[in-house]
Design a protein around this motif. Sequence first.
Motif, PDB file in Angstrom:
ATOM      1  N   THR A 128      -9.756   3.339  -2.431  1.00 40.81           N
ATOM      2  CA  THR A 128      -8.296   3.340  -2.508  1.00 40.81           C
ATOM      3  C   THR A 128      -7.833   2.154  -3.345  1.00 40.81           C
ATOM      4  O   THR A 128      -8.069   1.013  -2.960  1.00 40.81           O
ATOM      5  N   TYR A 166      -7.687  -2.484   3.671  1.00 40.18           N
ATOM      6  CA  TYR A 166      -8.578  -2.544   2.517  1.00 40.18           C
ATOM      7  C   TYR A 166      -9.880  -3.257   2.877  1.00 40.18           C
ATOM      8  O   TYR A 166     -10.964  -2.856   2.437  1.00 40.18           O
ATOM      9  N   PRO A 213      -2.001  -3.823   5.383  1.00 39.06           N
ATOM     10  CA  PRO A 213      -2.755  -3.193   4.300  1.00 39.06           C
ATOM     11  C   PRO A 213      -3.976  -3.988   3.857  1.00 39.06           C
ATOM     12  O   PRO A 213      -5.038  -3.417   3.595  1.00 39.06           O
ATOM     13  N   VAL A 224      -5.544  -0.808  -4.789  1.00 43.33           N
ATOM     14  CA  VAL A 224      -4.537  -1.647  -4.123  1.00 43.33           C
ATOM     15  C   VAL A 224      -3.246  -1.577  -4.931  1.00 43.33           C
ATOM     16  O   VAL A 224      -3.009  -2.361  -5.843  1.00 43.33           O
ATOM     17  N   ALA A 262       0.851  -1.196   0.000  1.00 40.46           N
ATOM     18  CA  ALA A 262       0.000   0.000   0.000  1.00 40.46           C
ATOM     19  C   ALA A 262       0.883   1.240   0.000  1.00 40.46           C
ATOM     20  O   ALA A 262       2.034   1.207   0.455  1.00 40.46           O
TER      21      ALA A 262
END
Length: 278
Positions: free
Chosen positions: A235, A170, A166, A237, A106
Motif C-alpha cells: 500500500t 503501514y 496510519p 503511503v 492514508a
Amino acid sequence: MKSTKKLLFAAILALVVIVGVGTCSAGLFDFLGGGSNSTATNSSLNGQEVDLAAAASLKNAFDKDLIPMFEKQYPGVKVVPTYASSGDLQSQIENGLKADVFMSAANKQMNALINESLVDNKTNVQLLENKVVLIVPKDSTANISSFDDLKNVNGTIAIGDPESVPAGQYAKEALTNLGIWDAIQGKLSLGTDVTAVLNQVAQGSADCGIVYSTDAKSNDGVKVVCEAPDGALKTPVIYPVAMVNGSEHPDAAQAFLDFLQTKEAKDVFVQYGFTIHA
C-alpha cells in the motif's frame, strides 16, 4: 493625394476605436471581477475561517509555513488546525467535529468518510506521498541496521497503534510482509499518533521506532537506519485531502484546497521531505 490622406485618416481613426474599445472592455472585465488582480476575490472571503483536520505528521509543514503563507495571501481568512492520528480525526468527524478540510495520512480513513457521505469525493486530491523508515535515538549504539534486526532487539520498539494510526498500519503491514510481526509482539509500544512514536525514540524511552521519513527529518534527536525494503509495503503511503461535506465556509475551504495544489505549496511539502503525488 486626397485619397491617400483619407485612407491614412481612416486607418488612424480605426486604430483609436480599437484601442478605446479594448480599454473599455478591459475596464468592464475588471469591474465584473474577471481581471487578473485577485484582491477582490480574496477580500470576498474576509471573516471566513477554514477548520483544518490534518494528520499529525503534517503539523510542522502547516504551522511553520503553509498556514502563514495562505493567510498572507488571504489576509481576511483564518485557518484553525486540529492535528491527530488520521483514525482519531475520522472518528471526530463522524462524531460532529467542526471541519472544512480533512487531510489524511492514508486513503483508508478518507475513503471511510467518503463512503459515509461525510467528505465530498469530487474534491478529493491524492496530493502527497511519504516513506516509512526505521529510526533509533541519535546517540544510539544498538546494533540495528535493518528491519530484520528488530527480531534481536531486547528493548522497546515504538510504532503507531495499527487500529487507528496510519503509520502504525503501514508498520504492521511491512513487518508482516517481512515475516517479523509475530516475533516482536512482546516488544511493541503503541503510540497514539506518529508524533508520539517519534518522541519516544528521541527521548530514548524506545530503542527504535517506525515513522514517516518526514517525521524523522523534523527531529534532531533521531537518526534513520533504513527505509522499509522494496516490496514490504503493498500500500503506497498516500496523503489525500478533500472538503468535508456541510462545510460552513465552502468558498474559503476551496481556496485552501486550491492553494495546497499550487507550486509554492508543493515546494514547501518537498522541503519537509514529502513527494508530490498529484
